[in-house]
Design an enzyme around this catalytic site. Structure first.
Site, PDB file in Angstrom:
ATOM      1  N   TYR A  48      -3.368  52.859  76.688  1.00 25.12           N
ATOM      2  CA  TYR A  48      -3.737  52.009  77.697  1.00 25.12           C
ATOM      3  C   TYR A  48      -3.821  50.671  77.329  1.00 25.12           C
ATOM      4  CZ  TYR A  48      -4.876  56.966  79.584  1.00 25.12           C
ATOM      5  OH  TYR A  48      -4.710  58.004  80.111  1.00 25.12           O
ATOM      6  N   GLY A 100      -5.551  61.476  92.910  1.00 25.95           N
ATOM      7  CA  GLY A 100      -4.095  61.401  93.081  1.00 25.95           C
ATOM      8  C   GLY A 100      -3.513  60.181  92.358  1.00 25.95           C
ATOM      9  N   GLY A 101      -4.344  59.592  91.340  1.00 35.43           N
ATOM     10  CA  GLY A 101      -3.790  58.786  90.772  1.00 35.43           C
ATOM     11  C   GLY A 101      -3.123  57.419  91.425  1.00 35.43           C
ATOM     12  N   THR A 119      -1.103  57.550  93.520  1.00 35.32           N
ATOM     13  CA  THR A 119      -0.644  57.861  94.669  1.00 35.32           C
ATOM     14  C   THR A 119      -1.994  58.544  95.582  1.00 35.32           C
ATOM     15  OG1 THR A 119       1.562  58.318  94.155  1.00 35.32           O
ATOM     16  CG2 THR A 119       0.851  58.984  96.392  1.00 35.32           C
ATOM     17  N   PRO A 120      -2.890  57.801  95.869  1.00 41.76           N
ATOM     18  CA  PRO A 120      -4.238  58.431  96.391  1.00 41.76           C
ATOM     19  C   PRO A 120      -4.072  59.426  97.397  1.00 41.76           C
ATOM     20  CG  PRO A 120      -4.328  55.769  96.467  1.00 41.76           C
ATOM     21  CD  PRO A 120      -2.956  56.194  96.293  1.00 41.76           C
TER      22      PRO A 120
END
Ligand SMILES: NC(=O)c1ccc[n+]([C@@H]2O[C@H](COP(=O)([O-])OP(=O)(O)OC[C@H]3O[C@@H](n4cnc5c(N)ncnc54)[C@H](OP(=O)(O)O)[C@@H]3O)[C@@H](O)[C@H]2O)c1
Length: 291
Positions: free
Chosen positions: A63, A216-217, A219-220
């Site tokens: 990251y 949802g990462g 894509t909420p």
């Protein structure tokens, strides 16, 4: 302040952690690449999480790369005795921000040493082997060579516990034949329920399951059912989505990611959000709708 212990605890190897934890991926720059937009807020989020009782933080040296681990070290080192930091290996980032598989024994050894240095630890608490099949999707294939290499690093004392990420049931079974697996971290949420059977298998084996993209990462989660339930309960849709996961199985540990102090507080407040059986049944239809 929310008592996050009210959501319960679960074993993570020899440690026991609260079921509400924190995922650090959102602290890196856009595309999980480079420094945060707001480094001071990133440090505040990490400190507030731990001050609120979080004792389980998920990260990786890929990251940023190196960004979230260095932020965790700056914000929280020396670490509280009860803090469990879970990292993952199996990829490196290209200069173009690409995610590239790095699973040879030499690459995994390098990754473990990078994590140790950047987190400021003598031994990593938990290392997940992240299978790089097809992006975030599962794909079968032997994990014998990389997992054996990690088990060797564990024997050398550089790793306390091993886990798997983006793994199928077959791969988890193969890994468990090589070394103890204390957690599995795969994509799972109200609308993405491919792992329902695996969660039940792991619950029976008393292995924790840690959903990534719980909200949802990138894509909420969006669903009229979720919004309706949230309105009725005077909660936010994201809080209901997290509460649903807490109710789904006792071995689920949450690591919602946020770069915002306000969202962190909302996510931790989920610990006290109880969902009645009829509400759970209604929410179950969201997964069915999405197939
Ligand atoms: N093993 C793997 O392959 C893998 C893959 C992906 C992620 N992970 C781990 O899993 C953790 C969780 O996944 P994630 O962070 O990608 O996705 P997530 O937790 O599903 O969602 C994060 C997104 O939701 C937003 N958000 C968070 N809390 C919110 C709230 N209360 N209200 C509205 N929006 C909210 C965040 O934006 P704001 O920043 O604006 O709050 C961010 O855009 C990561 O941090 C990482 O540690 C692992």
């Amino acid at each position: 302040m929310t008592d996050i212990a009210s959501a319960g605890v679960y074993a993570l190897g020899r440690r026991t952690v609260k079921r509400l934890g924190y995922g650090a991926m959102q602290l890196a720059g856009p595309g999980v690449f480079g420094p945060p937009k707001d480094p001071a807020t990133a440090l505040t989020v990490l400190r507030e999480a731990v001050a609120s009782g979080v004792d389980h933080i998920d990260t990786s040296d890929f990251y940023g790369p190196h960004v979230t681990n260095k932020l965790i070290r700056e914000a929280l080192h020396p670490y509280a005795d009860d803090l469990v930091i879970v990292t993952k290996v199996g990829a490196v980032r290209g200069e173009d921000a690409s995610w590239n598989r790095a699973i040879t024994p030499a690459e995994l050894t390098q990754a473990v040493h990078d994590n140790l240095r950047n987190l400021g630890l003598d031994a990593l608490h938990v290392v997940n082997f992240r299978s790089m099949g097809h992006g975030h999707g599962l794909s079968e294939g032997s994990i014998e060579e990389p997992f054996t290499a990690l088990a060797e690093l564990q024997r050398q004392g550089l790793i306390q516990h091993l886990g798997m990420s983006n793994a199928t049931s077959t791969q988890v079974a193969q890994a468990r034949g090589i070394a103890e697996v204390v957690c599995v971290q795969n994509q799972y949420n109200l609308a993405h329920r491919e792992d329902d059977a695996l969660i039940d298998e792991l619950e029976a084996a008393e292995i924790s399951y840690v959903p990534f993209f719980p909200l949802g990462g990138f894509t909420p989660l969006q669903s009229s059912t979720l919004s309706d339930v949230a309105k009725r309960l005077e909660a936010t849709p994201m809080q209901v989505a997290l509460a649903w996961l807490l109710h789904r199985a006792p071995n689920i540990l949450l690591i919602p990611g946020t770069s915002s102090v306000e969202h962190l507080r909302q996510n931790l407040a989920t610990a006290e959000l109880k969902l009645a059986d009829d509400v759970l049944a209604e929410l179950d239809t969201v997964g069915a709708e999405k197939g």
